[in-house]
Design an enzyme around this catalytic site. Structure first.
Site, PDB file in Angstrom:
ATOM      1  N   LYS A   1       0.890  -1.175   0.000  1.00 28.36           N
ATOM      2  CA  LYS A   1       0.000   0.000   0.000  1.00 28.36           C
ATOM      3  C   LYS A   1       0.918   1.212   0.000  1.00 28.36           C
ATOM      4  O   LYS A   1       1.473   1.596   1.030  1.00 28.36           O
ATOM      5  CB  LYS A   1      -0.877  -0.022   1.261  1.00 28.36           C
ATOM      6  CG  LYS A   1      -2.202   0.683   1.133  1.00 28.36           C
ATOM      7  CD  LYS A   1      -2.170   2.175   1.094  1.00 28.36           C
ATOM      8  CE  LYS A   1      -1.811   2.912   2.341  1.00 28.36           C
ATOM      9  NZ  LYS A   1      -1.575   4.355   2.020  1.00 28.36           N
TER      10      LYS A   1
ATOM     11  N   GLU B   1       9.831   1.094  10.553  1.00 30.27           N
ATOM     12  CA  GLU B   1      10.890   2.066  10.229  1.00 30.27           C
ATOM     13  C   GLU B   1      10.241   3.431  10.352  1.00 30.27           C
ATOM     14  O   GLU B   1       9.496   3.832   9.466  1.00 30.27           O
ATOM     15  CB  GLU B   1      11.376   1.869   8.792  1.00 30.27           C
ATOM     16  CG  GLU B   1      11.955   0.505   8.487  1.00 30.27           C
ATOM     17  CD  GLU B   1      13.376   0.362   8.982  1.00 30.27           C
ATOM     18  OE1 GLU B   1      13.974   1.362   9.403  1.00 30.27           O
ATOM     19  OE2 GLU B   1      13.880  -0.769   8.947  1.00 30.27           O
TER      20      GLU B   1
ATOM     21  N   CYS C   1      13.845  10.687   6.648  1.00 29.62           N
ATOM     22  CA  CYS C   1      13.744  10.197   8.026  1.00 29.62           C
ATOM     23  C   CYS C   1      15.062  10.404   8.763  1.00 29.62           C
ATOM     24  O   CYS C   1      15.081  10.669   9.952  1.00 29.62           O
ATOM     25  CB  CYS C   1      13.360   8.737   8.024  1.00 29.62           C
ATOM     26  SG  CYS C   1      14.437   7.752   6.967  1.00 29.62           S
TER      27      CYS C   1
ATOM     28  N   GLU D   1       9.715  15.845  15.114  1.00 31.42           N
ATOM     29  CA  GLU D   1      10.112  15.690  13.717  1.00 31.42           C
ATOM     30  C   GLU D   1       9.292  16.655  12.851  1.00 31.42           C
ATOM     31  O   GLU D   1       8.069  16.547  12.789  1.00 31.42           O
ATOM     32  CB  GLU D   1       9.875  14.256  13.252  1.00 31.42           C
ATOM     33  CG  GLU D   1      10.413  14.001  11.862  1.00 31.42           C
ATOM     34  CD  GLU D   1      10.124  12.592  11.354  1.00 31.42           C
ATOM     35  OE1 GLU D   1       8.992  12.116  11.540  1.00 31.42           O
ATOM     36  OE2 GLU D   1      11.033  11.991  10.771  1.00 31.42           O
TER      37      GLU D   1
HETATM   38  P1  NAD Z   1       2.619   8.444   7.643  1.00 27.16           P
HETATM   39  O1  NAD Z   1       2.886   7.678   8.877  1.00 27.16           O
HETATM   40  O2  NAD Z   1       1.639   9.539   7.682  1.00 27.16           O
HETATM   41  O3  NAD Z   1       2.105   7.468   6.484  1.00 27.16           O
HETATM   42  C1  NAD Z   1       2.833   6.309   6.130  1.00 27.16           C
HETATM   43  C2  NAD Z   1       1.879   5.300   5.535  1.00 27.16           C
HETATM   44  O4  NAD Z   1       0.938   4.918   6.528  1.00 27.16           O
HETATM   45  C3  NAD Z   1       1.073   5.840   4.351  1.00 27.16           C
HETATM   46  O5  NAD Z   1       0.980   4.826   3.372  1.00 27.16           O
HETATM   47  C4  NAD Z   1      -0.279   6.119   4.965  1.00 27.16           C
HETATM   48  O6  NAD Z   1      -1.353   6.021   4.047  1.00 27.16           O
HETATM   49  C5  NAD Z   1      -0.371   5.032   6.017  1.00 27.16           C
HETATM   50  N1  NAD Z   1      -1.290   5.372   7.114  1.00 27.16           N
HETATM   51  C6  NAD Z   1      -1.575   6.609   7.603  1.00 27.16           C
HETATM   52  N2  NAD Z   1      -2.484   6.514   8.601  1.00 27.16           N
HETATM   53  C7  NAD Z   1      -2.777   5.196   8.743  1.00 27.16           C
HETATM   54  C8  NAD Z   1      -3.649   4.463   9.596  1.00 27.16           C
HETATM   55  N3  NAD Z   1      -4.421   5.063  10.494  1.00 27.16           N
HETATM   56  N4  NAD Z   1      -3.668   3.119   9.477  1.00 27.16           N
HETATM   57  C9  NAD Z   1      -2.920   2.495   8.550  1.00 27.16           C
HETATM   58  N5  NAD Z   1      -2.098   3.126   7.705  1.00 27.16           N
HETATM   59  C10 NAD Z   1      -2.010   4.465   7.798  1.00 27.16           C
HETATM   60  O7  NAD Z   1       4.050   8.901   7.122  1.00 27.16           O
HETATM   61  P2  NAD Z   1       4.393   9.790   5.855  1.00 27.16           P
HETATM   62  O8  NAD Z   1       3.934  11.175   6.156  1.00 27.16           O
HETATM   63  O9  NAD Z   1       3.927   9.118   4.602  1.00 27.16           O
HETATM   64  O10 NAD Z   1       5.979   9.700   5.838  1.00 27.16           O
HETATM   65  C11 NAD Z   1       6.776  10.463   6.653  1.00 27.16           C
HETATM   66  C12 NAD Z   1       7.250   9.670   7.856  1.00 27.16           C
HETATM   67  O11 NAD Z   1       7.916   8.480   7.429  1.00 27.16           O
HETATM   68  C13 NAD Z   1       8.254  10.431   8.683  1.00 27.16           C
HETATM   69  O12 NAD Z   1       7.962  10.295  10.040  1.00 27.16           O
HETATM   70  C14 NAD Z   1       9.577   9.743   8.339  1.00 27.16           C
HETATM   71  O13 NAD Z   1      10.564   9.893   9.311  1.00 27.16           O
HETATM   72  C15 NAD Z   1       9.140   8.338   8.141  1.00 27.16           C
HETATM   73  N6  NAD Z   1      10.118   7.567   7.353  1.00 27.16           N
HETATM   74  C16 NAD Z   1      10.917   6.678   7.989  1.00 27.16           C
HETATM   75  C17 NAD Z   1      11.885   5.965   7.283  1.00 27.16           C
HETATM   76  C18 NAD Z   1      12.789   4.973   7.967  1.00 27.16           C
HETATM   77  O14 NAD Z   1      13.412   4.182   7.272  1.00 27.16           O
HETATM   78  N7  NAD Z   1      12.894   4.972   9.272  1.00 27.16           N
HETATM   79  C19 NAD Z   1      12.012   6.167   5.906  1.00 27.16           C
HETATM   80  C20 NAD Z   1      11.175   7.087   5.289  1.00 27.16           C
HETATM   81  C21 NAD Z   1      10.226   7.774   6.028  1.00 27.16           C
END
Ligand code: NAD
Length: 500
Positions: A191, A267, A302, A401
């Protein structure tokens, strides 16, 4: 790789074809509800494409397809040589489509085309290559027993893996999951983030063309609360690999507990400290790394070095260099090959970043540069690279963050204080230390609580180096052979050789 890089990316973008449907069981299909959602170009605020919106019914269909492919052994029982051939053919197709993939990524998320070309697409291809190459080199174990028995300890795939992904490096984060999941013999359902489905859909199409059996790789774009939650709670998903925010990561732990106790790997976010000691080997190199450590990918990384910890006695001199470098970075049209900072992913995230800038000023930090929305007439979501001095370790802009181009500068007196400040957040994804003193460098890496630590560098890495977090940055590792641990389990088989 395609040698010819078009100079006029705008002209190319007028003719590029967008994948628009869900990819389930080896083909593009409409969402069962018939619903569509818009993916927006962050550089213009205009709709790029209407995409089929998957929800729990589509997720269920995709999981069934993945389960069927796994149970029939379409992938897992294929010879490793044939699996490898398919993965390598897939890579060739990605290389043939290199420019299209780079353009789709830039249009979808607003990152500079030069980054998509130099980083996102080549590293994604390299990741798949790395795991394709591991498949015929990893052996299982024979445990020591006696003369009369043999114990095989076999690494076995878990079955059906769900992957829920973020928008900041859409294809790269997808391949960090796909590579080890497929290398281990699993089937999967991805997804992608609702903001960035295009490149993942595109490579799924190429995978089918390369001969990946139907049902092994499924992609269901949709929203988190519908499609994401459905994957997290699905009773027939064996493992859920998540990359995204810490807040949403915690939901997946709950989903697993509320459903079938599927394994979860997370992650998540970071607030990584970049520590510059007065004896850093080269302050110019450190300053360049400090600026790019936060402004690369608009700060939407991230592992961004969002906290710059500088030893008090060199602070002014060092910040002058950082500001000079920052002012030279070109902010603007992501399709211009000279652009270094593109657009923020969407309006909501831009408002969030601007909100933190406001908070920083109210908290009493000193704004040294940036701080405003830029190029508003474009309709896009641009924010100036922003540097705050005199940040106190307990301020919100030092703790939370922001996920945007905002650098918080904090000073320290000695290495001990630097480590104390560095470790004082809920996160533990990455950190860096700059010093010429080998003992100080080593002691600092021992004391920092983070999954990745760089010495005299920022953001370096390769596929052999595991990546993941400590504390609330999550658990489990992407990249390297350790990623296979998340998607496999050990099966012990005791064979009795005694016949009487
Ligand atoms: P997010 O947590 O908002 O969304 C990530 C995914 O989760 C998306 O596909 C979203 O549709 C889904 N999602 C959102 N709400 C949900 C719910 N209630 N239930 C199930 N799925 C849900 O994150 P983002 O804004 O897309 O990305 C940014 C974040 O990702 C930052 O915090 C960043 O640090 C992190 N990130 C971490 C790494 C790592 O390797 N540690 C790498 C890239 C990004």
């Amino acid at each position: 790789m395609e040698a010819k890089i078009p100079q006029d990316w705008h002209r190319k973008s007028a003719t590029i074809k967008f994948p628009r449907e869900l990819f389930i069981n080896g083909r593009f299909v409409k969402a069962m509800s018939g619903k569509l959602f818009a993916t927006i170009n962050p550089a213009t605020g205009q709709i790029l494409a209407e995409i089929a919106e998957g929800d729990r019914y589509d997720i269920d269909l995709a999981v069934k397809a993945a389960r069927q492919s796994f149970d029939k052994g379409l992938w897992v029982r294929m010879s490793i040589a044939d699996r490898k051939k398919i993965m390598l053919r897939w890579l060739e197709l990605m290389e043939k489509n290199f420019n299209d993939l780079a353009l789709l990524e830039t249009l979808d998320v607003g990152k500079p085309i030069r980054d998509s070309l130099a980083v996102d697409i080549p590293l994604s291809i390299n990741c798949i290559r790395w795991y394709a190459e591991t498949m015929d080199k990893i052996c299982d174990e024979i445990a020591p027993t006696g003369y009369d028995s043999v114990v095989m300890v076999r690494r076995e795939p878990l079955g059906v893996i769900g992957a829920v992904l973020p928008w900041n490096f859409p294809l790269l984060m997808a391949t960090w999951k796909i590579g080890p999941i497929l290398a281990a013999g699993n089937s999967l359902v991805i997804k992608p983030a609702e903001q960035s489905p295009l490149t993942t859909l595109k490579i799924a199409e190429l995978a089918a063309e390369a001969g990946l059996p139907e049902g092994v790789l499924n992609v269901v774009p949709g929203f988190g609360e519908t499609a994401g939650q459905a994957l997290g709670k699905h009773m027939d998903v064996d493992c859920l690999a998540f990359t995204g925010s810490t807040e949403v990561g915690k939901y997946f732990l709950r989903y697993a507990g509320d459903s079938n106790m599927k394994r979860v790997s997370l992650e998540c976010g970071g607030k990584s400290p970049n520590i510059v000691m007065a004896d850093a080997p080269n302050l110019d190199v450190a300053a360049t790394a400090a600026a790019w450590g936060i402004f690369y990918n608009q700060g939407e990384a991230c592992s961004a070095g969002s906290r710059l910890l500088v030893e008090e006695k060199i602070k002014d001199r060092f910040l002058e260099k950082v500001i000079a470098i920052t002012k030279k970075i070109k902010l603007g049209d992501p399709l211009d090959p000279n652009t270094g900072i593109g657009a923020i992913i969407d309006q909501k995230q831009m408002q969030r970043v601007l909100g933190y800038i406001d908070i920083g000023q109210k908290e009493g930090a000193k704004l040294l540069c940036g701080g405003k929305r830029a190029i508003e007439a474009s309709g896009g979501y641009f924010v100036e690279p922003t540097v705050f001095d005199r940040v106190q370790p307990n301020m919100k802009i030092a703790q939370e963050e922001i996920f945007g181009p905002v650098l918080s500068v904090i000073t320290f007196k000695d290495a001990e204080e630097a480590v104390r400040i560095a470790n004082n957040t809920i996160y533990g994804l990455a950190a860096a230390v700059w010093t010429s003193d080998i003992t100080k460098a080593f002691r600092t890496t021992q004391a920092l609580r983070a999954g990745t630590i760089w010495v005299n560098s920022y953001d370096d890495g390769n596929m052999a180096m595991p990546f993941g977090g400590f504390k609330q940055s999550g658990f489990g590792r992407d990249k390297s052979l350790h990623a296979l641990d998340k998607y496999t389990d050990w099966k012990s088989v005791w064979v009795n050789l005694k016949t009487s």
